[in-house]
Design a protein around this motif. Structure first.
Motif, PDB file in Angstrom:
ATOM      1  N   UNK A 269       0.830  -1.202   0.000  1.00  8.36           N
ATOM      2  CA  UNK A 269       0.000   0.000   0.000  1.00  8.36           C
ATOM      3  C   UNK A 269       0.868   1.258   0.000  1.00  8.36           C
ATOM      4  N   UNK A 270       1.228   1.726  -1.195  1.00  4.74           N
ATOM      5  CA  UNK A 270       2.027   2.946  -1.295  1.00  4.74           C
ATOM      6  C   UNK A 270       1.141   4.139  -1.642  1.00  4.74           C
ATOM      7  N   UNK A 271       1.563   5.315  -1.235  1.00  2.00           N
ATOM      8  CA  UNK A 271       0.798   6.534  -1.525  1.00  2.00           C
ATOM      9  C   UNK A 271       0.613   6.722  -3.024  1.00  2.00           C
ATOM     10  N   UNK A 272       1.685   6.497  -3.770  1.00  2.00           N
ATOM     11  CA  UNK A 272       1.643   6.709  -5.217  1.00  2.00           C
ATOM     12  C   UNK A 272       0.614   5.793  -5.883  1.00  2.00           C
ATOM     13  N   UNK A 273       0.619   4.514  -5.501  1.00  2.00           N
ATOM     14  CA  UNK A 273      -0.317   3.555  -6.096  1.00  2.00           C
ATOM     15  C   UNK A 273      -1.759   3.898  -5.727  1.00  2.00           C
ATOM     16  N   UNK A 274      -1.959   4.325  -4.484  1.00  2.00           N
ATOM     17  CA  UNK A 274      -3.305   4.699  -4.035  1.00  2.00           C
ATOM     18  C   UNK A 274      -3.792   5.940  -4.777  1.00  2.00           C
ATOM     19  N   UNK A 275      -2.903   6.925  -4.966  1.00  2.00           N
ATOM     20  CA  UNK A 275      -3.286   8.128  -5.713  1.00  2.00           C
ATOM     21  C   UNK A 275      -3.752   7.769  -7.116  1.00  2.00           C
TER      22      UNK A 275
END
Length: 473
Positions: free
Chosen positions: A352-358
């Motif tokens: 769960x990375x910020x970039x992937x979630x964005x």
């Protein structure tokens, strides 16, 4: 059952008015079908009522309207000999009792005036042939020539007459029998089931639109798999949705198997039915894996693969909707989108990375919650430890989505720097470089390189423009 019980069913003002109008016209009238069935089953307040008149249903509707205080407008359908009016929040349809005879190549019968018995004979199921008298001399009396009450008690779906004749005459009745079995969680009579198998080929004379109406009602049921398993068992499903049949079965190569994606799909549909009434999200669950059949390959190193099945499946959705004459509008695009994105949160749950979630929030937009509901329904493992772990991971993804949305505001966002600003900054006419700069800004925001704010984006624009050989005006 006692007569008093059924008098309660028709104790409201509207039935007394119909009874009075019938007497004035000197004809018999009966409430028949779904209203009677659902009253006995205590399925809640009726939304529509069917009234059959031994005589003109249109004349009866017009007379009822005259007697009602608000004199509601009567819609007349002369071609079908029917009329409809709305009383408060209930639609009431009036039709003359009729006798039907069919030809081999059409479900549209030749219709002649008939008796109540003729009208009950033509009904699709025994539980839909129940009638209550609205006549003064026997008001509230139940007329049940096919023991429909017993079938309701025993939770059995069967036809009033020979099922082969009933289903061959109007093959849509096969879909309706399976739909009612699903909606009511009944069992279909063995003779009926065999007759559906024998007459499944007759479905070809039914329009796609009518088939889809029944499919939607099956999908909207509490446990849709009941209907889809019966459709598959009887040979109807392969005529309607061959893409699902293609998922059936398990192959084994060098001791490695893959799961049966047909039965997995039905589990997913049942899972999602517990959490949403949205029929289009249920369609997405039904079709989320259809791309797996054409993309299935065996690799000696990694076993069975289904590379790009989401992309392939989303393209198949369009063809399927078009073939079934379903709406090629935003509903179809929503289903395509859900199928295309269906694996993204699953992959994301492991890292769960910020970039992937964005990126997920940006791509899913306002449908992010629907997508998460679909992906959680896709967890069908029978291992309780894995089941709990997967759901816990998805909960982490939901939390991260909320955090990213509140901080970065990327849902349906447009880069803070507009095309007009880029043109003005570099003194440009419309050209390819403008699109490149806008795309670069968007990617930088999604990657977390710059915040979703005007000043930071404007500075990034200047730097990107310089790299493209542009000069600030």
């Amino acid at each position: 059952m006692q007569k008093q019980f059924f008098k309660e069913a028709i104790s409201s003002e509207i039935f007394n008015v119909i009874s009075k109008a019938s007497k004035q016209l000197q004809l018999e009238s009966y409430v028949i079908g779904g209203f009677v069935r659902d009253f006995i089953l205590k399925r809640g307040k009726a939304k529509d009522i069917d009234v059959v008149a031994v005589g003109s249903g249109i004349d009866l509707a017009l007379q009822v309207s005259k007697l009602l205080p608000n004199k509601p407008k009567v819609q007349v359908f002369k071609t079908y000999g029917t009329a409809m009016l709305r009383y408060k929040d209930i639609e009431i349809e009036f039709v003359g009792a009729r006798k039907e005879s069919y030809t081999e190549d059409s479900r549209n019968p030749e219709v002649t005036a008939g008796t109540l018995q003729d009208d009950q004979n033509r009904r699709d199921l025994t539980i839909n042939a129940l009638a209550l008298s609205l006549n003064e001399d026997n008001f509230g009396e139940l007329l049940d020539p096919f023991n429909g009450i017993e079938d309701l008690k025993n939770k059995v779906i069967k036809t009033p007459l020979n099922p082969d004749i009933t289903y061959s005459d109007d093959p849509l009745r096969m879909m309706r029998a399976i739909r009612f079995t699903t909606q009511l969680n009944f069992n279909i009579d063995e003779d009926s089931l065999k007759a559906i198998k024998r007459n499944a080929y007759r479905l070809k004379i039914i329009t796609r639109e009518r088939i889809v109406v029944e499919l939607n009602k099956i999908l909207e049921s509490p446990k849709p798999s009941i209907g889809f398993l019966l459709l598959e068992k009887t040979g109807l499903l392969k005529q309607i949705l061959p893409e699902l049949i293609a998922l059936k079965g398990v192959e084994e190569v060098e001791g490695q198997k893959h799961k049966d994606n047909f039965y997995h799909t039905l589990e997913v549909v049942d899972n999602i039915a517990k959490n949403t009434d949205d029929v289009w999200l249920r369609w997405a669950a039904l079709l989320h894996d259809i791309g797996k059949a054409p993309t299935k390959k065996f690799n000696k190193k990694v076993g069975w693969t289904f590379h790009s099945h989401e992309f392939v499946g989303s393209k198949m959705v369009y063809k399927l909707f078009k073939r079934l004459k379903m709406p090629l509008n935003n509903k179809m695009k929503f289903v395509q989108k859900m199928v295309f994105l269906s694996s993204r949160p699953i992959v994301l749950a492991t890292d769960v990375t910020d970039s992937a979630v964005r990126r997920l929030v940006f791509d899913a937009g306002d449908d992010i919650n629907s997508l998460m509901t679909l992906c959680e329904a896709d967890i069908t493992t029978k291992n309780p430890i894995k089941f709990k772990r997967y759901h816990n991971n998805f909960e982490l993804v939901r939390i991260k989505i909320k955090e990213v949305e509140e901080r970065d505001k990327v849902r349906n966002f447009q880069p803070p720097v507009s095309g007009e600003e880029i043109m003005k900054a570099f003194n440009l006419e419309p050209c390819r470089e403008i699109g490149k700069i806008k795309e670069a800004i968007k990617e930088a925001i999604l990657d977390g390189k710059i915040p979703n704010e005007h000043e930071a984006c404007y500075q990034f624009m200047i730097e990107k423009g310089k790299k493209l050989g542009l000069t600030i005006a």
